[in-house]
Design a protein around this motif. Structure first.
Motif, PDB file in Angstrom:
ATOM      1  N   SER A   1       0.827  -1.211   0.000  1.00 30.90           N
ATOM      2  CA  SER A   1       0.000   0.000   0.000  1.00 30.90           C
ATOM      3  C   SER A   1       0.856   1.253   0.000  1.00 30.90           C
ATOM      4  O   SER A   1       0.560   2.225  -0.707  1.00 30.90           O
ATOM      5  CB  SER A   1      -0.964  -0.008   1.197  1.00 30.90           C
ATOM      6  N   ILE A   2       1.947   1.252   0.771  1.00 27.32           N
ATOM      7  CA  ILE A   2       2.835   2.414   0.823  1.00 27.32           C
ATOM      8  C   ILE A   2       3.510   2.628  -0.518  1.00 27.32           C
ATOM      9  O   ILE A   2       3.596   3.756  -1.024  1.00 27.32           O
ATOM     10  CB  ILE A   2       3.877   2.237   1.945  1.00 27.32           C
ATOM     11  N   SER A   3       3.996   1.554  -1.130  1.00 26.76           N
ATOM     12  CA  SER A   3       4.642   1.649  -2.438  1.00 26.76           C
ATOM     13  C   SER A   3       3.681   2.212  -3.480  1.00 26.76           C
ATOM     14  O   SER A   3       4.064   3.049  -4.305  1.00 26.76           O
ATOM     15  CB  SER A   3       5.139   0.266  -2.864  1.00 26.76           C
ATOM     16  N   TYR A   4       2.430   1.765  -3.430  1.00 26.75           N
ATOM     17  CA  TYR A   4       1.414   2.255  -4.373  1.00 26.75           C
ATOM     18  C   TYR A   4       1.199   3.759  -4.194  1.00 26.75           C
ATOM     19  O   TYR A   4       1.153   4.521  -5.173  1.00 26.75           O
ATOM     20  CB  TYR A   4       0.114   1.490  -4.150  1.00 26.75           C
ATOM     21  N   CYS A   5       1.092   4.195  -2.948  1.00 27.48           N
ATOM     22  CA  CYS A   5       0.943   5.634  -2.666  1.00 27.48           C
ATOM     23  C   CYS A   5       2.117   6.416  -3.240  1.00 27.48           C
ATOM     24  O   CYS A   5       1.929   7.452  -3.904  1.00 27.48           O
ATOM     25  CB  CYS A   5       0.860   5.875  -1.163  1.00 27.48           C
ATOM     26  N   HIS A   6       3.320   5.928  -2.992  1.00 27.88           N
ATOM     27  CA  HIS A   6       4.518   6.651  -3.424  1.00 27.88           C
ATOM     28  C   HIS A   6       4.612   6.722  -4.940  1.00 27.88           C
ATOM     29  O   HIS A   6       5.035   7.748  -5.493  1.00 27.88           O
ATOM     30  CB  HIS A   6       5.765   5.999  -2.834  1.00 27.88           C
ATOM     31  N   ARG A   7       4.204   5.659  -5.623  1.00 30.53           N
ATOM     32  CA  ARG A   7       4.246   5.685  -7.091  1.00 30.53           C
ATOM     33  C   ARG A   7       3.296   6.738  -7.647  1.00 30.53           C
ATOM     34  O   ARG A   7       3.523   7.271  -8.734  1.00 30.53           O
ATOM     35  CB  ARG A   7       3.893   4.304  -7.665  1.00 30.53           C
ATOM     36  N   LEU A   8       2.246   7.055  -6.902  1.00 29.00           N
ATOM     37  CA  LEU A   8       1.287   8.075  -7.331  1.00 29.00           C
ATOM     38  C   LEU A   8       1.612   9.455  -6.748  1.00 29.00           C
ATOM     39  O   LEU A   8       0.816  10.383  -6.859  1.00 29.00           O
ATOM     40  CB  LEU A   8      -0.140   7.658  -6.949  1.00 29.00           C
TER      41      LEU A   8
END
Length: 284
Positions: free
Chosen positions: A124-131
């Protein structure tokens, strides 16, 4: 997500209270049309006297809308607003959150149990950071689970679009004692790796039963965080693998340039193996 002017109560039946925060209350609710269960997060705008808090109120539903579609992030379905309240219809997560699960067990999770929680959290954190979004308040209280046991990262009231900031750098002291990164506390500009630090603190607590940086008061805790002196006491880490400790060193690294990103953490052998690296090593 739609921003409706029609009254909330025409579309949803509001039931019991299941959570309470500084500015609002979370209720269990049911769709009048489908009967499906959701949560309604109702925020009393009259309590938001600080302009920063009002900005966060408007920002959270927008950020949740952008992050929609990730299985490990709370989804927003409808938004209602009147003169006094803002109501968000979101995923229902009425089972114990990670804070409750840690408290019930007095800490310690096995490495495989920890990895079961840790990997979807980092996803979830990685997904946030990619956006281009940093959560900025990663802590066990904001790690929820739905009735199928799926982890859901919640409460984006402190989140920031670092992708829209100059050089991707953020400012402002936000977060929670024990979990906040040292560069945030220091008043410096910082990047999205502040979330990696916070997730590292959660992993440390799951494995050891205590936080890595703490004091008798919030001020002493902040001083300990700023020192960033990471230790692995033998009595707490005797049964913890070298791979897990290696991962913690890479996440709880005071030097932000050397601290790993969320994507790098997901590729670490301990995460890839589901916390079973020691068991695999014992078999070879």
């Amino acid at each position: 997500m739609s921003n409706d002017s029609s009254p909330l109560h025409n579309d949803y039946t509001i039931n019991d209270e299941i959570g309470r925060g500084r500015f609002g209350t979370v209720y269990r609710c049911y769709s009048v049309v489908s009967g499906d269960a959701f949560a309604c997060k109702s925020i009393d705008k009259r309590l938001l006297t600080d302009p920063t808090d009002r900005e966060c109120l408007q920002k959270e539903p927008k950020i949740l809308h952008i992050l929609g579609g990730n299985a490990n992030i709370v989804q927003i379905y409808r938004l209602y607003e009147d003169e006094d309240y803002l109501h968000m219809i979101i995923d229902l997560c009425d089972t114990p959150d990670l804070f409750d699960r840690i408290s019930k067990r007095n800490g310690v999770f096995s490495e495989t149990e920890s990895a079961t929680v840790f990997k979807p959290l980092l996803n979830s954190i990685s997904y946030c950071h990619r956006l281009g979004i940093a959560h900025r308040d990663i802590k066990p209280d904001n790690v929820l689970f739905d009735n199928r046991g799926v982890l859901k990262l919640a409460d984006f009231g402190s989140a920031e679009w670092f992708g829209m900031c100059e050089n991707g750098r953020m400012s402002g002291v936000v977060g929670t004692p024990y979990y906040v990164a040292p560069e945030v506390l220091s008043g410096m500009e910082y990047n999205e790796k502040c979330d990696v630090w916070s997730a590292g603190v959660i992993l440390y607590i799951m494995l050891a039963g205590v936080p890595p940086f703490y004091g008798e008061t919030p001020a002493e805790t902040f001083e300990s965080v700023l020192r960033g002196n990471l230790r692995f006491p033998t009595r707490l880490f005797r049964g913890v693998s070298s791979e897990a400790k290696d991962l913690l060193r890479k996440m709880l690294c005071k030097d932000v340039n050397r601290r790993w990103s969320a994507d790098q953490v997901l590729r670490h052998p301990w995460v890839v193996s589901g916390g079973q690296t020691r068991a695999l090593a014992d078999l070879t």
